[in-house]
Design an enzyme around this catalytic site. Structure first.
Site, PDB file in Angstrom:
ATOM      1  N   GLY A   1       0.749  -1.248   0.133  1.00 44.47           N
ATOM      2  CA  GLY A   1       0.105   0.060  -0.033  1.00 44.47           C
ATOM      3  C   GLY A   1       0.677   1.376  -0.070  1.00 44.47           C
TER       4      GLY A   1
ATOM      5  N   TYR B   1      36.830  -1.320   3.690  1.00 41.32           N
ATOM      6  CA  TYR B   1      35.600  -1.199   4.095  1.00 41.32           C
ATOM      7  C   TYR B   1      35.441  -0.775   5.384  1.00 41.32           C
ATOM      8  CZ  TYR B   1      30.842  -2.955   5.043  1.00 41.32           C
ATOM      9  OH  TYR B   1      29.375  -3.060   5.342  1.00 41.32           O
TER      10      TYR B   1
END
Length: 248
Positions: free
Chosen positions: A54, A155
């Site tokens: 929705g 990282y």
């Protein structure tokens, strides 16, 4: 945690944690701009999930590691919706390897995508928030940025940089009603963790007090909270969603 009418931009939202975040924000009423670089199949799948629940969304293609492309995608979101209320800097990649054998391009690619992209996207998005004296910025870092990890110097450096970025920006814009926080996921089953060898994963699970990996949805719920009105007095903080792995 009602986000009805809020416009959210989630970078790297074609799969994994980014897709879960987009769905969580949409489920609470936000209109979500789904950013992706090239994974059109993935972002369409995310859009279908949002709409099935929705929610409403738009597609925002662009490589956020490129300054020009990042600026263009932010301008397009603003053109269509007039504002950005929630920015989630989630785009990321790994190029693992020991530092002594790491290729220079693997270093730069990781920093460009994980860290430079935050500058490229946040700066133009922030202008909209400053004008309205309101906004939520949530940056996705990692437990690796808190603890370090062998074979992931690039990282870890990028994710640790996000922590400094978050705290500094929180100080800059707090007086304008804008909050800036970080979420540090632990080990979540995504494309970025699939390549980890099983002995390494076994060790991580042994060191995690809850004894399991997390889910993208558990990270997404934390992001949705920080984006909500209920988190209005929280800024400059890092919320670890890691099963206790990084507790001190």
């Amino acid at each position: 945690m009602d986000l009805t009418g809020q416009i959210a931009l989630v970078t790297g939202s074609s799969r994994g944690i980014g897709a879960a975040i987009a769905c969580a924000l949409a489920a609470r009423g936000s209109i979500v701009a789904l950013n992706y670089r090239s994974d059109e199949v993935g972002v369409l799948a995310t859009a279908s999930r949002v709409e099935a629940a929705g929610g409403r969304c738009m597609l925002a293609q662009g490589d956020v590691s490129d300054g020009t492309a990042a600026m263009a995608l932010v301008k397009e979101v603003l053109r269509q919706h007039g504002q950005i209320d929630i920015l989630v800097n989630n785009a990321g990649l790994t190029r693992d390897g020991l530092l002594m054998t790491m290729k220079e391009e693997d270093w730069h690619a990781t920093i460009r995508t994980n860290l430079n992209s935050m500058y490229y996207v946040t700066k133009p998005a922030l202008r909209s928030m400053l004008r309205r004296r309101a906004g939520r910025i949530i940056n996705i870092t990692s437990v690796v940025g808190l603890l370090g990890q062998s074979g992931q110097t690039n990282y870890a450096a990028s994710k640790a940089g996000i922590l400094g970025f978050t705290k500094s920006l929180a100080r800059e814009v707090g007086s304008r009603g804008i909050t800036v926080n970080a979420v540090a996921p632990g080990f979540i089953p995504t494309a970025l963790t699939e390549a980890l060898p099983q002995p390494h994963m076994d060790q991580i699970m042994a060191e995690t007090p809850l004894g399991r990996m997390g889910t993208p949805e558990e990270v997404a719920h934390a992001v949705a909270f920080l984006a909500s009105p209920q988190a209005a007095f929280i800024t400059g903080q890092t919320l670890s969603v890691d099963g206790g792995l990084s507790m001190r």
